[in-house]
Design a protein around this motif. Structure first.
Motif, short mmCIF file in Angstrom:
data_model
loop_
_atom_site.label_atom_id
_atom_site.label_comp_id
_atom_site.label_asym_id
_atom_site.label_seq_id
_atom_site.Cartn_x
_atom_site.Cartn_y
_atom_site.Cartn_z
N GLN A 12 -18.76 -8.88 39.48
CA GLN A 12 -18.91 -8.15 40.71
C GLN A 12 -17.62 -7.72 41.27
N ASP A 13 -17.30 -6.56 41.62
CA ASP A 13 -16.17 -5.91 42.34
C ASP A 13 -16.63 -5.29 43.51
N PRO A 14 -16.87 -5.71 44.79
CA PRO A 14 -17.36 -4.77 45.91
C PRO A 14 -16.22 -3.84 46.21
N ASP A 15 -15.31 -3.81 45.59
CA ASP A 15 -14.39 -2.63 46.09
C ASP A 15 -14.34 -1.60 44.86
N ALA A 16 -15.07 -1.87 43.83
CA ALA A 16 -15.00 -0.65 42.85
C ALA A 16 -15.70 0.74 43.60
N GLU A 17 -15.31 1.78 43.34
CA GLU A 17 -15.46 3.15 44.05
C GLU A 17 -16.67 3.68 43.27
N GLN A 18 -17.41 4.28 44.57
CA GLN A 18 -18.37 5.28 44.11
C GLN A 18 -17.74 6.47 43.79
N HIS A 19 -18.42 6.92 42.47
CA HIS A 19 -18.02 8.35 41.98
C HIS A 19 -18.79 9.57 42.70
N SER A 20 -18.01 10.49 42.91
CA SER A 20 -18.79 11.71 43.46
C SER A 20 -19.50 12.67 42.35
N PRO A 21 -20.69 12.93 42.59
CA PRO A 21 -21.73 13.38 41.42
C PRO A 21 -20.74 14.23 40.30
N GLU A 22 -19.79 15.28 40.83
CA GLU A 22 -19.58 15.99 39.85
C GLU A 22 -18.32 15.33 38.91
N PRO A 64 -32.47 -23.90 41.43
CA PRO A 64 -33.67 -24.57 41.63
C PRO A 64 -34.81 -23.87 40.59
N PRO A 65 -35.45 -24.50 39.77
CA PRO A 65 -36.54 -23.41 38.98
C PRO A 65 -37.65 -23.06 40.03
N LEU A 66 -38.20 -21.82 39.73
CA LEU A 66 -39.21 -21.45 40.42
C LEU A 66 -40.41 -22.28 40.29
N PRO A 67 -41.32 -22.19 41.17
CA PRO A 67 -42.59 -22.90 41.11
C PRO A 67 -43.59 -22.12 40.08
N THR A 68 -43.17 -21.04 39.90
CA THR A 68 -44.26 -20.15 39.25
C THR A 68 -43.88 -20.21 37.70
N GLU A 69 -45.00 -19.87 36.79
CA GLU A 69 -44.68 -19.96 35.26
C GLU A 69 -43.66 -18.79 34.96
N MET A 70 -42.80 -18.95 34.09
CA MET A 70 -41.90 -18.17 33.54
C MET A 70 -42.52 -16.64 33.02
N ASP A 71 -41.87 -15.72 33.61
CA ASP A 71 -42.37 -14.39 33.25
C ASP A 71 -41.07 -13.40 32.97
N PHE A 72 -41.31 -12.33 32.52
CA PHE A 72 -40.29 -11.41 32.23
C PHE A 72 -39.66 -11.02 33.56
N HIS A 73 -38.58 -10.45 33.73
CA HIS A 73 -37.80 -10.15 35.02
C HIS A 73 -37.48 -8.68 34.93
N ALA A 74 -37.25 -8.29 36.10
CA ALA A 74 -36.81 -6.69 36.33
C ALA A 74 -35.59 -6.84 37.47
N TRP A 75 -34.66 -6.12 37.03
CA TRP A 75 -33.36 -5.91 37.88
C TRP A 75 -32.91 -4.59 37.94
N ALA A 76 -31.73 -4.59 38.21
CA ALA A 76 -31.09 -3.11 38.21
C ALA A 76 -29.61 -2.92 37.92
N GLU A 77 -29.18 -1.66 37.36
CA GLU A 77 -27.74 -1.88 37.34
C GLU A 77 -27.13 -0.38 38.08
N VAL A 78 -25.99 -0.51 38.58
CA VAL A 78 -25.43 0.65 39.22
C VAL A 78 -24.29 1.03 38.68
N PHE A 79 -23.58 2.41 38.80
CA PHE A 79 -22.51 2.59 38.07
C PHE A 79 -21.36 3.17 39.27
N PHE A 80 -20.36 2.29 39.06
CA PHE A 80 -19.52 2.19 40.23
C PHE A 80 -18.06 2.11 39.27
N GLY A 81 -16.84 2.85 39.69
CA GLY A 81 -15.69 2.46 38.98
C GLY A 81 -15.87 2.67 37.61
#
Length: 271
Positions: free
Chosen positions: A88-98, A203-220
């Motif tokens: 993670q690099d909090p200073d990675a710059e956001q691109h303009s759409p073009e 710490p392990p979650l109290p629930t049964e192991m499951d598939f997970h979902a997260w995200a990715e974002v494009f910067f820099g």
């Protein structure tokens, strides 16, 4: 780089009334920076195994034909993962759409579960004054974590980012959708990721192991992992598939209506 070993996989038991074609997306994404060994499919008697297939986003799946009655299929593997939290690099710059690469542009558009057009005014009200860096996406993730209560099994397949935003609860899938929708409304390319996440050094979650979902974002000029379910950098995110939202990357698509009797997910360090 230090690494650690994980065993992972998914086992599904279905009961079908008649032979039912299925497309399965549960293999770890071998194109990522991980090493798979002993990767294998196993099936009960009667399942016909077809050729692997690759979708529009480069995700690799398996074709199966489930027989009438009860059947079981499983994918499993051993893998090495870096012994470090998500980069993670909090200073990675956001691109303009073009200035974005062509392949990134589809992840700016609204999609079935990520209605960024509907949430646009809320996104700009909440985050419009934020920095044009990765820190803005980190702030969105923290907001989702703070305002959306995680409730196991609380939503159905039709539940979207708008439903989660308005009602304030959901599962990891819904939290990822909400994060993605808010980011796209801010002209931040964001994509949905399905995969495995072990309880490494937490710490392990109290629930049964499951598939997970997260995200990715494009910067820099690159994609960064963001997990709004935890709002923390974690070890061991292992992607299965990436798409605009969960509609693009279903774990199992059946062309019929078999009953899913049991699903077992494994992702842990061997004892």
């Amino acid at each position: 780089m230090d690494t650690r070993t994980l065993t992972l996989g998914g086992r599904f038991t279905h009961v079908a009334q008649w032979p039912t074609p299925a497309l399965v997306l549960i293999e770890a994404h071998a194109q990522d920076d991980i090493t798979l060994s002993d990767a294998a499919w196993s099936t009960s008697e009667g399942i016909e195994v077809g050729e692997p297939w690759t979708d529009l986003y480069g995700n690799r799946g398996q074709r199966l034909l489930l027989p009438a009655g009860e059947s079981v299929f499983e994918w499993s593997a051993t893998t090495l993962v870096p012994d470090e939290v998500d980069a993670q690099d909090p200073d990675a710059e956001q691109h303009s759409p073009e200035d974005l690469p062509d392949a990134v542009l589809p992840f700016l558009w609204p999609s079935r579960y990520c209605q960024s057009d509907v949430l646009s005014s809320d996104a700009w009200r909440l985050f419009g004054s934020g920095p044009r860096t990765l820190q803005r996406a980190i702030d969105v993730s923290q907001w989702v974590f703070d305002h959306v209560e995680y409730r196991t099994g609380s939503t159905m397949s039709w539940w979207s980012a708008v439903d989660t935003f308005n009602n304030g609860y959901g599962i990891c899938r819904d939290m990822a959708h909400t994060f993605v929708a808010l980011c796209r409304a801010l002209n931040i390319p964001a994509r949905y990721v399905s995969g495995y996440l072990p309880d490494m050094d937490v710490p392990p979650l109290p629930t049964e192991m499951d598939f997970h979902a997260w995200a990715e974002v494009f910067f820099g000029g690159r994609w960064w992992t963001i997990d709004p379910r935890h709002a923390a950098r974690r070890k061991g995110h292992i992607a299965i598939a990436r798409g605009r939202d969960a509609a693009d990357v279903p774990l199992v698509t059946t062309f019929g209506n078999p009953w899913l009797k049991r699903m077992i997910v494994t992702c842990h360090e061997p004892s």
